[in-house]
Design a protein around this motif. Sequence first.
Motif, PDB file in Angstrom:
ATOM      1  N   LEU H 187       9.628  -2.310  -5.146  1.00 28.36           N
ATOM      2  CA  LEU H 187       8.878  -3.118  -6.115  1.00 28.36           C
ATOM      3  C   LEU H 187       9.082  -4.611  -5.847  1.00 28.36           C
ATOM      4  O   LEU H 187       8.133  -5.401  -5.938  1.00 28.36           O
ATOM      5  CB  LEU H 187       9.335  -2.789  -7.545  1.00 28.36           C
ATOM      6  CG  LEU H 187       8.667  -3.605  -8.644  1.00 28.36           C
ATOM      7  CD1 LEU H 187       7.174  -3.325  -8.687  1.00 28.36           C
ATOM      8  CD2 LEU H 187       9.289  -3.312 -10.001  1.00 28.36           C
ATOM      9  N   ALA H 188      10.308  -4.994  -5.509  1.00 27.44           N
ATOM     10  CA  ALA H 188      10.584  -6.419  -5.299  1.00 27.44           C
ATOM     11  C   ALA H 188       9.715  -7.007  -4.185  1.00 27.44           C
ATOM     12  O   ALA H 188       8.988  -7.971  -4.403  1.00 27.44           O
ATOM     13  CB  ALA H 188      12.068  -6.639  -5.024  1.00 27.44           C
ATOM     14  N   LEU H 190       7.038  -5.802  -2.935  1.00 31.59           N
ATOM     15  CA  LEU H 190       5.625  -5.646  -3.312  1.00 31.59           C
ATOM     16  C   LEU H 190       5.179  -6.837  -4.156  1.00 31.59           C
ATOM     17  O   LEU H 190       4.142  -7.458  -3.878  1.00 31.59           O
ATOM     18  CB  LEU H 190       5.428  -4.347  -4.102  1.00 31.59           C
ATOM     19  CG  LEU H 190       4.047  -4.151  -4.735  1.00 31.59           C
ATOM     20  CD1 LEU H 190       2.964  -4.080  -3.680  1.00 31.59           C
ATOM     21  CD2 LEU H 190       4.022  -2.898  -5.597  1.00 31.59           C
ATOM     22  N   LEU H 191       5.963  -7.182  -5.167  1.00 35.60           N
ATOM     23  CA  LEU H 191       5.585  -8.314  -6.014  1.00 35.60           C
ATOM     24  C   LEU H 191       5.624  -9.616  -5.224  1.00 35.60           C
ATOM     25  O   LEU H 191       4.747 -10.467  -5.365  1.00 35.60           O
ATOM     26  CB  LEU H 191       6.510  -8.393  -7.231  1.00 35.60           C
ATOM     27  CG  LEU H 191       6.434  -7.216  -8.201  1.00 35.60           C
ATOM     28  CD1 LEU H 191       7.303  -7.477  -9.431  1.00 35.60           C
ATOM     29  CD2 LEU H 191       5.001  -6.939  -8.630  1.00 35.60           C
ATOM     30  N   THR H 192       6.637  -9.782  -4.396  1.00 40.39           N
ATOM     31  CA  THR H 192       6.698 -10.971  -3.555  1.00 40.39           C
ATOM     32  C   THR H 192       5.400 -11.150  -2.774  1.00 40.39           C
ATOM     33  O   THR H 192       4.803 -12.234  -2.754  1.00 40.39           O
ATOM     34  CB  THR H 192       7.849 -10.846  -2.524  1.00 40.39           C
ATOM     35  OG1 THR H 192       9.057 -10.568  -3.220  1.00 40.39           O
ATOM     36  CG2 THR H 192       7.993 -12.111  -1.711  1.00 40.39           C
ATOM     37  N   LEU H 194       2.416  -9.758  -3.203  1.00 47.04           N
ATOM     38  CA  LEU H 194       1.228  -9.967  -4.026  1.00 47.04           C
ATOM     39  C   LEU H 194       1.149 -11.416  -4.511  1.00 47.04           C
ATOM     40  O   LEU H 194       0.080 -11.918  -4.826  1.00 47.04           O
ATOM     41  CB  LEU H 194       1.244  -9.023  -5.231  1.00 47.04           C
ATOM     42  CG  LEU H 194       0.922  -7.564  -4.919  1.00 47.04           C
ATOM     43  CD1 LEU H 194       1.241  -6.682  -6.125  1.00 47.04           C
ATOM     44  CD2 LEU H 194      -0.550  -7.401  -4.545  1.00 47.04           C
ATOM     45  N   ASN H 195       2.295 -12.074  -4.610  1.00 45.55           N
ATOM     46  CA  ASN H 195       2.345 -13.447  -5.078  1.00 45.55           C
ATOM     47  C   ASN H 195       2.537 -14.442  -3.950  1.00 45.55           C
ATOM     48  O   ASN H 195       2.960 -15.572  -4.187  1.00 45.55           O
ATOM     49  CB  ASN H 195       3.502 -13.601  -6.090  1.00 45.55           C
ATOM     50  CG  ASN H 195       3.177 -12.949  -7.402  1.00 45.55           C
ATOM     51  OD1 ASN H 195       2.404 -13.496  -8.173  1.00 45.55           O
ATOM     52  ND2 ASN H 195       3.747 -11.776  -7.651  1.00 45.55           N
ATOM     53  N   VAL H 203      -2.197  -6.968   0.764  1.00 47.42           N
ATOM     54  CA  VAL H 203      -1.035  -6.095   0.624  1.00 47.42           C
ATOM     55  C   VAL H 203      -1.477  -4.645   0.536  1.00 47.42           C
ATOM     56  O   VAL H 203      -2.549  -4.342   0.018  1.00 47.42           O
ATOM     57  CB  VAL H 203      -0.265  -6.479  -0.666  1.00 47.42           C
ATOM     58  CG1 VAL H 203       1.030  -5.680  -0.787  1.00 47.42           C
ATOM     59  CG2 VAL H 203       0.025  -7.967  -0.697  1.00 47.42           C
ATOM     60  N   VAL H 204      -0.636  -3.746   1.044  1.00 48.61           N
ATOM     61  CA  VAL H 204      -0.866  -2.309   0.864  1.00 48.61           C
ATOM     62  C   VAL H 204       0.340  -1.715   0.132  1.00 48.61           C
ATOM     63  O   VAL H 204       1.297  -2.419  -0.180  1.00 48.61           O
ATOM     64  CB  VAL H 204      -1.106  -1.591   2.212  1.00 48.61           C
ATOM     65  CG1 VAL H 204      -2.389  -2.097   2.871  1.00 48.61           C
ATOM     66  CG2 VAL H 204       0.081  -1.750   3.144  1.00 48.61           C
ATOM     67  N   ASN H 205       0.289  -0.448  -0.129  1.00 46.49           N
ATOM     68  CA  ASN H 205       1.333   0.236  -0.889  1.00 46.49           C
ATOM     69  C   ASN H 205       2.694   0.174  -0.167  1.00 46.49           C
ATOM     70  O   ASN H 205       2.760  -0.013   1.051  1.00 46.49           O
ATOM     71  CB  ASN H 205       0.925   1.707  -1.094  1.00 46.49           C
ATOM     72  CG  ASN H 205       1.771   2.422  -2.128  1.00 46.49           C
ATOM     73  OD1 ASN H 205       2.601   1.805  -2.813  1.00 46.49           O
ATOM     74  ND2 ASN H 205       1.566   3.718  -2.261  1.00 46.49           N
ATOM     75  N   ILE H 206       3.748   0.333  -0.909  1.00 47.43           N
ATOM     76  CA  ILE H 206       5.113   0.378  -0.391  1.00 47.43           C
ATOM     77  C   ILE H 206       5.224   1.437   0.708  1.00 47.43           C
ATOM     78  O   ILE H 206       4.785   2.578   0.501  1.00 47.43           O
ATOM     79  CB  ILE H 206       6.088   0.694  -1.552  1.00 47.43           C
ATOM     80  CG1 ILE H 206       6.030  -0.405  -2.618  1.00 47.43           C
ATOM     81  CG2 ILE H 206       7.498   0.900  -1.047  1.00 47.43           C
ATOM     82  CD1 ILE H 206       6.604   0.001  -3.960  1.00 47.43           C
TER      83      ILE H 206
END
Lengths: 222, 222, 222, 222, 222, 222, 222, 222
Positions: H187-188, H190-192, H194-195, H203-206
């Motif tokens: 999650l970390a 991923l959020l990085t 996306l931002n 971005v794609v899925n983990i």
Amino acid sequence: MTRERESLGFATLDHDRMLRQGFPEVIYGAGKTVEQIVAIAERLAEHDGGFLATRVAEEASSALAKRFHRVELNRVARTAYLPGAEPPPTGRGTILIVTAGTSDLPVAEEAAVTASAMGNAVARVNDVGVAGIHRILAQKDALMSAAIVIVIAGMDGALASVVGGLVRVPVIAVPTSVGYGAAFDGLAPLLTMLNSCAAGVTVVNIDNGFGAAAAASRINHA
Amino acid sequence: MTRERESLGFATLDHDRMLRQGFPEVIYGAGKTVEQIVAIAERLAEHDGGFLATRVAEEASSALAKRFHRVELNRVARTAYLPGAEPPPTGRGTILIVTAGTSDLPVAEEAAVTASAMGNAVARVNDVGVAGIHRILAQKDALMSAAIVIVIAGMDGALASVVGGLVRVPVIAVPTSVGYGAAFDGLAPLLTMLNSCAAGVTVVNIDNGFGAAAAASRINHA
Amino acid sequence: MTRERESLGFATLDHDRMLRQGFPEVIYGAGKTVEQIVAIAERLAEHDGGFLATRVAEEASSALAKRFHRVELNRVARTAYLPGAEPPPTGRGTILIVTAGTSDLPVAEEAAVTASAMGNAVARVNDVGVAGIHRILAQKDALMSAAIVIVIAGMDGALASVVGGLVRVPVIAVPTSVGYGAAFDGLAPLLTMLNSCAAGVTVVNIDNGFGAAAAASRINHA
Amino acid sequence: MTRERESLGFATLDHDRMLRQGFPEVIYGAGKTVEQIVAIAERLAEHDGGFLATRVAEEASSALAKRFHRVELNRVARTAYLPGAEPPPTGRGTILIVTAGTSDLPVAEEAAVTASAMGNAVARVNDVGVAGIHRILAQKDALMSAAIVIVIAGMDGALASVVGGLVRVPVIAVPTSVGYGAAFDGLAPLLTMLNSCAAGVTVVNIDNGFGAAAAASRINHA
Amino acid sequence: MTRERESLGFATLDHDRMLRQGFPEVIYGAGKTVEQIVAIAERLAEHDGGFLATRVAEEASSALAKRFHRVELNRVARTAYLPGAEPPPTGRGTILIVTAGTSDLPVAEEAAVTASAMGNAVARVNDVGVAGIHRILAQKDALMSAAIVIVIAGMDGALASVVGGLVRVPVIAVPTSVGYGAAFDGLAPLLTMLNSCAAGVTVVNIDNGFGAAAAASRINHA
Amino acid sequence: MTRERESLGFATLDHDRMLRQGFPEVIYGAGKTVEQIVAIAERLAEHDGGFLATRVAEEASSALAKRFHRVELNRVARTAYLPGAEPPPTGRGTILIVTAGTSDLPVAEEAAVTASAMGNAVARVNDVGVAGIHRILAQKDALMSAAIVIVIAGMDGALASVVGGLVRVPVIAVPTSVGYGAAFDGLAPLLTMLNSCAAGVTVVNIDNGFGAAAAASRINHA
Amino acid sequence: MTRERESLGFATLDHDRMLRQGFPEVIYGAGKTVEQIVAIAERLAEHDGGFLATRVAEEASSALAKRFHRVELNRVARTAYLPGAEPPPTGRGTILIVTAGTSDLPVAEEAAVTASAMGNAVARVNDVGVAGIHRILAQKDALMSAAIVIVIAGMDGALASVVGGLVRVPVIAVPTSVGYGAAFDGLAPLLTMLNSCAAGVTVVNIDNGFGAAAAASRINHA
Amino acid sequence: MTRERESLGFATLDHDRMLRQGFPEVIYGAGKTVEQIVAIAERLAEHDGGFLATRVAEEASSALAKRFHRVELNRVARTAYLPGAEPPPTGRGTILIVTAGTSDLPVAEEAAVTASAMGNAVARVNDVGVAGIHRILAQKDALMSAAIVIVIAGMDGALASVVGGLVRVPVIAVPTSVGYGAAFDGLAPLLTMLNSCAAGVTVVNIDNGFGAAAAASRINHA
């Protein structure tokens, strides 16, 4: 800005790190194969005379012990440490590692091994969670003689705020995944510590004894 | 099991609650129109001689004050209380309400008004968060003479664990939405309190001073 | 404030807790090695004549049974209990433990063992979740004769609100990790219980039968 | 352990904090009324000759400015500072405050005001986020001459890791609520920073410029 | 598969929906400008003789009332409804809409307006939350004569499970954002309802009275 | 309201459920011991002539098969079904079960077994996720002849909205835990389905094939 | 690696970005004061002949319009664009921007303004969400003639998967905060899109029309 | 719109995908039985001459190897690839796959196998996380000669922003589940990502190396 690096294909060694940061690259063992860990350890040992590896599972520990006879394994901490050719510069004061409960010991061990490897004197106080507040209050001497305090706690993580309010030196808080249910694998103490009402407590990742020690060592070597 | 209830169309009054639970239904003001609040208050006042309303916004407070001259408004607590025809039975001991910081006062006021309305003696200790641990330790007398302690804290919520470890009487913890960032509107102290390392601390919803007082009153009237 | 404590290196025993809180420190088995658990148990047994350990895995249970012949193991509850030299003071009334479903039994057992060890009479009602509401309504006698009610439920956790509305005595709600999917390991019933529409229901951590019993015992010994 | 404290009813002043922690209690303005803030400020000013207040809204700032003519308001930082009778002891080196973007300035200002008030030299580098990596690389001199670096960033929070890898001194990371959507009010950079791949970066709460400066000052005064 | 659609540039009307689904497209007012809402309403009125709009703010309501003299506004429900040229086919039975509390009324109104507009008989029972369980038990007649039950509840959301266990007809649960703190804007009752221990309760989005009514109408017109 | 129930100590059987809800209590196998499952099954078989058990692990399945020779095991669905003395009343139409992918089959099987056991005709369409939209469009006949559609999908869960827009009959959506990463064990399709842009789609818990079938059967037997 | 940058104190302009990335730095207006926005715009205009600013509130828009007479404001998109001295290089094909609903228009406008400013041809298809699947299927020509498709959707976000399965060109999905309740401000469509069953759909932040256009422009200028 | 599909009962093959999207359906192995995987592979091989399967566990890999002698297994990537009768069309440029750490290799391998199978040239740079920023800066040649860059990183995920700012070609970011604690299984990062402060990073899925490669191949074949 030409900097020293070495490629193993699967890894790019940052040999420059010793110069830049005062300590060589550390091997993070999780997610690496035994072969990868040993190969990286060999290159670091060749370059620096030694290495530190964390999150090393049993099989990798054994492989490292076989390959490097002088390696120091700490199975509680899950570390493997081969001291370098020359000892790291010694830090100014003592890093005090405090745990709230006995179940926090593996994280405390990782912190202790790392801090020592990085050239710091380490002291320890264990199992002084706030449910029996006199236990930490009785450690006034240890607290007052520390240069930096690392507070390690799971569940409510409340010890960090109490210690943060008792001392004036830097306090680094490490939440642990000790607990169950609404502890959410360490989220509860992480949030507690980030919201500490004691001014100037800083926080590292859940169970990150290594990071807390590295931060403390940065302070201690300033 | 024929039980007394009364329908206003938009509300079904639980007049039986006094018999069943020792205190009449309390009006939860949030999400209700001023007209609805006044209408419910009228029916309760008619039936029980009085009422307690919480989460009452300014406009509804004024409407209630206009309609019921004896009503007691507490604008910090956002409560409106009209004492009933006869006082509620008196609880055994004193409910001590402790806050970690000055910003927790609105929740403490809601708890104090509720506890008093339900027939309990109330004592108060304010702003004794754990960053200055001597502040709560200095309140030993207040803590030791309480029958129940309500601990109200935002941010790290650590005070609940410390108090839970100091006393043997029931401790009810109320997380508050005081704080910012990773306090996540009270989630941080909620998790802290649910994970208290002091055995036997129980928790109510964020900012729920009313619920904590109701729980304390249940205990105090047992 | 000189208080009795004893250090085992990895643990600091809070022998003062008996005086301060009416019951000695309880061993939380999770995250401790078998050796640590046995060592702590020995010191507590020496000091208090007995001990209570929770979250004790199979291997530690066996080790305790070997070392302490009188120890009482409850494998459903995962507890090990060695009664002390003298029985704890007896609580005022009966603690009623109510479960919503059969799958909640391990948590109920932990609560029952703890409550008994702390000197309380315990009664039990099982599998009376609200999908068949007549099941709990039929338990009126048990509910009315209880001094405190512990409600244990997973999934929707709705039983706590229903019971909270039926009785006037203290109600302690324990969410359990029973369920799947959007139960999110107990988060769903935890939130349900924190938002109970019955005034004065308090909540403990997910699966925390021990904490609920400790809280109930505080109330029952007031 | 008799310690100096003073009760205002709604607040318990921790006058002992100066001795214990090297800086007096700081007023956290959020959730306090203007009257409460002024009253606390008066007592602190009387006791210490000055005060620092953070998270002070416009109305409270004006009230403080009216009451204390020498007070220094910083409306970007939302701080009010009245220097004490004697300056705080001076820290060893310079605290460098680095921001990723212009929108992070309010947090940086809070950090700068706090660090200065606590007796530290402060330097600033602004708007050097990693999307233009040469901007931070060009600040080598500033980075190398700092005793401690505070890195303030929202959105991806990536700057903390880059800076953490460039310097050997302590790095304190402050996530900010700058951003939108999946920034989740600062959660994204908070997680980024807690997971920094640079060893020894520590983290404080979202938007907590005050806490970062307090932590840096602890280090700088060691 | 040539299907009727009409483009307004910013909107593509699905005129085929009446044929495909038995009810024309409904205007979701949130996030649309007043001009867009009126323009879509005009096209629908032209095509179908009428329209239903939900989540319509005050300004858009007024604009619609001005443009369509026969429009029926419900300001609690935030709906605007212009009956079509011919009434929709009538559903088989009665849809019973049950609320746990008075604060749930806006959602219930949206459901009632929608269900009526779609050709269903509607009955109502309000404020029968489980804290006074006799209130819902007393509604046996209403429950038994319903073809479908929509249960609307915030906070603990427990009413859905109780009703789901009392009737054999379809039960659709609507969580509401009524509550505070750990209700997390409706997350708590949403999870409760998804984990209902009553078999066969289905759930729609938080505050989605419209969706519940549309689902009930699908069932009622089967 | 005297209702039939039977206590096994660890379980309280709701024999009244057949009358109240048209189908006897179903055994939820998770978290129950093999002994408990068999004992409950015996009582239900004695009372109703049969039983349905879901979430039955391998060991319990074998025990049931040994005890009840006629029991029908479905190892993909993890169900055990012993048909009752007389078949349940037959539902009006056909329940169509649609899956987005092959990995959703275990949930679909649980739904199919449950729906059949409750007296419903079942049809199946598998692996028609929206990435190849023609696959579901090609199933127009199956969709149009269904009385109720159950849509089962993990990952993006998008199939529910597409189907919801194609048919006018009730659509029940079941999110599954198929997927990885940001599927968060079914949270992603759960949220998708709760936010379906097709009016009147209802949702059950993640992987809850049983609940979807029970809801469909309620509709089909109305 | 000497690179061109310019410091305004509060901002460090990355003038090198035009060379490095083919488009100058874009002003992100949120969290900046009007004065800061105008000052940065002035420097960019001086250096590049123009600028693009996003998330520009009303007051800043007016200030920019006053200062730069040629600036093009788009109040739906909240952008301000001053074309540069020479037009950006033209991209290969057309970027098609598709929305699921009318409420998604502001995000689509931001994407369209950005894509145009960066030198791309833009086409638009609006309000073709999957609840009326024929609406998107009818756009086959638009889909087939696009070089890149940007899909913008809130609520269930399902349109991205359907479009991803229909075309072979790159698809960039933008979740929007359109919706309520369990849409959780865009989290629902964000997760839907990250879990798209159509291979090769990529995702940007919630409401990030700018980012989607920038990504599309990178592709279109390759 | 008659399209080619084939039903295996448990699976509906989308043979049309080759025409529509330029590459046949790929087998997602997770959650499928060995028998299902082999059966689908057989049909694809028959139709297209080959197949690609991802997330294939050891047992399924062996079964595929036994059935298809030419199949290429990559056990790090967990893929099985049987080249088709004729090679896929070749993409325009080179896809560069960059990892932050050695532990990200399995995801990078999945991406590399997929990209190659889809007809793309692939280059690799490993272990160049931002804690040693010179490592990625030293890869300027590789970065500048890439047509598309895939950045794979766990923990802080910061590498994506740095690379996004260095190149002008499309950048696709893949967060990985490498890390612990507050990395929250990916999650970390991923959020990085996306931002990302670098404009135009998607971005794609983990852990979705497959999806990143499919997206890159779409771009590369445009």
